[in-house]
Enzyme design. Structure first.
Site, PDB file in Angstrom:
ATOM      1  N   GLU A  60      -5.502  -8.215  -1.239  1.00 41.28           N
ATOM      2  CA  GLU A  60      -6.162  -8.076   0.067  1.00 41.28           C
ATOM      3  C   GLU A  60      -7.627  -7.743  -0.151  1.00 41.28           C
ATOM      4  O   GLU A  60      -7.952  -6.873  -0.965  1.00 41.28           O
ATOM      5  CB  GLU A  60      -5.550  -6.941   0.904  1.00 41.28           C
ATOM      6  N   GLU A  84       0.838  -1.217   0.000  1.00 39.96           N
ATOM      7  CA  GLU A  84       0.000   0.000   0.000  1.00 39.96           C
ATOM      8  C   GLU A  84       0.865   1.256   0.000  1.00 39.96           C
ATOM      9  O   GLU A  84       0.766   2.107   0.895  1.00 39.96           O
ATOM     10  CB  GLU A  84      -0.940  -0.014   1.209  1.00 39.96           C
TER      11      GLU A  84
HETATM   12  C1  BG6 Z   1      -4.320  -3.041   4.860  1.00 37.70           C
HETATM   13  C2  BG6 Z   1      -2.968  -3.542   5.293  1.00 37.70           C
HETATM   14  O1  BG6 Z   1      -4.352  -1.675   5.090  1.00 37.70           O
HETATM   15  O2  BG6 Z   1      -5.450  -3.488   5.507  1.00 37.70           O
HETATM   16  C3  BG6 Z   1      -2.982  -4.722   6.233  1.00 37.70           C
HETATM   17  O3  BG6 Z   1      -2.135  -3.816   4.204  1.00 37.70           O
HETATM   18  C4  BG6 Z   1      -4.158  -4.587   7.177  1.00 37.70           C
HETATM   19  O4  BG6 Z   1      -1.751  -4.786   6.875  1.00 37.70           O
HETATM   20  C5  BG6 Z   1      -5.434  -4.607   6.367  1.00 37.70           C
HETATM   21  O5  BG6 Z   1      -4.188  -5.527   8.182  1.00 37.70           O
HETATM   22  C6  BG6 Z   1      -6.698  -4.572   7.185  1.00 37.70           C
HETATM   23  O6  BG6 Z   1      -6.654  -3.514   8.076  1.00 37.70           O
HETATM   24  P1  BG6 Z   1      -6.893  -3.715   9.621  1.00 37.70           P
HETATM   25  O7  BG6 Z   1      -6.620  -2.421  10.232  1.00 37.70           O
HETATM   26  O8  BG6 Z   1      -8.296  -4.162   9.775  1.00 37.70           O
HETATM   27  O9  BG6 Z   1      -5.923  -4.772  10.043  1.00 37.70           O
END
Ligand code: BG6
Length: 466
Positions: free
Chosen positions: A362, A170
């Protein structure tokens, strides 16, 4: 059949959110070791016991059990990151830490044992703390050299085991979280736009350099960028809102545009001019930037709105990017607005813009899960998660039908892990439940959730069961 035959189904994690073992086998401290409350709380001088990431889910010691479970689900690919401070504990030393290198050798071997291809993020929110404190992270040009040494080391070591690489997780999130994303120690509110954009320049050069070196050292490797995608819709059809939205989208597109096109876009040059920002290019930078990526990867959780009306510019809750809430969408328990169609939209958007293969690395729902007993077995009835993932994957299918070249899908936190934004374990994403609570209690045992079997089916049928 909509999904391509060789579609890369799998799951994703990051070292700092699951490995634990924060000071074992020569690992140095990283920025995560001093942020016990994620982006919502202050950082500490030293690691503190309330920091869930220090133990994580103990993946460092339990990865064999976990990879076996991924294999049972049929994963074709497993995305994880290398903790930079396991390889170079301070970040600026000459010689790598052999024990750290050995860990990832073992992990990647374990994946290959089951035919799982590793997809590796080189830097995922875990800059060695020494680099943050001593050099102010990516604000300092020396970081390019430290990163280069690190990538040369891991490419040489794992070149035969890892085909898919991502340079920075990101990368655009540095706009909002300079410490988490760029290891920039200066407080966010004291960081000038000049320093921020100079840091971004250093990261972009380092990313292109890694792509160049990667292509030279590993001719078969595929190297991609990784962008936090957040489709941004105008709050109203008012042209002022539309232009404001375009400008805000440009701020993020800047990162993908440089990675794919190999040069700075005109809209950014204008922004720099009008804000008295002067990016210092060293001789050779322009040439290095021409080393463009093989594919574009991104995270997708939610969409936001944008408006030119300051009175309506109330930030969204709990996410890195802020943004104005969309009145048509519902939100997760953490205030992230759920928008499956936004995924089809963003896939088409990137494809139209870049014409490069896309990888969703993701996506997922962070939710509170409850362990229950069913037929004598402990499990979680996570129909809400299945519903979220199902709706998103159906939109991926739509995008494939639209002609978008999608390489694969790795859902986030395929096994429960510590959240990045709030550093909690109760915000769970996994198909596999990990018995660990935010007060540090729990056996660390693993349990298959209902979604485990659902995803296994999706993979086995290459998406036909959706
Ligand atoms: C993304 C990141 O922003 O979202 C991850 O690359 C992160 O590292 C994921 O865990 C989900 O966000 P969160 O805050 O719910 O863990």
């Amino acid at each position: 059949m909509a999904f391509p035959e060789n579609f890369l189904w799998g799951g994703a994690v990051a070292a700092n959110q699951c490995e634990g073992a924060y000071n074992e086998d020569g690992k140095g401290l990283c920025t995560q070791d001093v942020t016990p409350h994620g982006i919502v709380g202050p950082r500490t001088e030293e690691p503190t016991e309330d920091n869930m990431k220090l133990v994580g889910i103990d993946f460092y010691h339990r990865y064999k059990e976990d990879v076996k479970l991924f294999a049972e689900m049929g994963f074709k690919v497993f995305r994880t990151s290398i903790a930079w401070s396991r390889i170079f504990p301070n970040g600026d030393e000459e010689t790598p830490n052999e024990k750290g290198l050995q860990f990832y050798d073992d992990l990647f071997d374990e994946c290959h044992k089951y035919g799982i291809e590793p997809l590796v993020t080189i830097s995922h929110y875990e800059t060695p703390l020494h680099l943050a404190k001593t050099y102010d992270g990516w604000v300092n040009r020396k970081m390019i050299g430290f990163y280069e040494r690190y990538v040369r080391t891991i490419f040489a070591r794992y070149g035969k085991k890892v085909k898919y690489w991502l340079t920075f997780n990101e990368i655009n999130s540095v706009l909002h979280e300079p410490f988490l994303s760029g290891g920039i120690y200066t407080d966010k509110d004291k960081l000038s736009q000049q320093d921020l954009y100079q840091a971004i320049h250093h990261e972009l050069v380092a990313s292109a350099l890694a792509t160049k070196i990667g292509h030279e050292m590993m001719p078969d490797a595929k190297i991609g960028c990784m962008i936090l995608s957040m489709p941004t819709y105008p709050l109203t059809p008012c042209p002022d809102d539309v232009i404001k939205t375009m400008e805000s989208v440009h701020k993020n597109d800047f990162f993908g545009d440089v990675h794919v096109r190999g040069y700075y876009p005109g809209y950014m040059k204008r922004y720099f001019r009008e804000n008295n920002i002067e990016i210092k290019f060293e001789p050779g930078d322009e040439e290095i930037l021409k080393n463009t990526v093989d594919f574009v990867s991104f995270s997708y959780y939610m969409s936001i709105c944008e408006t030119a009306d300051p009175e309506k510019r109330v930030g969204g809750k709990g996410n890195i990017m802020g943004g104005v809430p969309n009145p048509y969408l519902e939100a997760s328990e953490w205030g992230w607005q759920i928008d499956p169609k936004g995924l089809r939209y963003v896939l088409n958007y990137y494809w139209d813009r870049y014409q490069k293969p896309l990888f969703i690395v993701e996506n997922g729902l962070g939710a509170v899960d409850k362990l229950v007993e069913k037929d004598g077995v402990l499990t979680v009835e996570d129909d809400y998660r299945i519903d979220y993932l199902q709706k998103h994957l159906l939109q991926v299918e739509e995008a494939v039908k639209d002609g978008v070249d999608v390489m694969g899908y790795t859902s986030w936190g395929c096994i429960d892990l510590v959240s990045a934004s709030t550093a909690e374990l109760k915000k769970r994403y996994g198909y596999i439940y990990v018995d660990r609570n935010d007060d540090g209690t729990g056996t660390l045992n693993r349990y298959k959730k209902k979604s485990f079997y659902w995803y296994k089916d999706v993979i086995a049928t290459n998406g036909e069961s959706l």
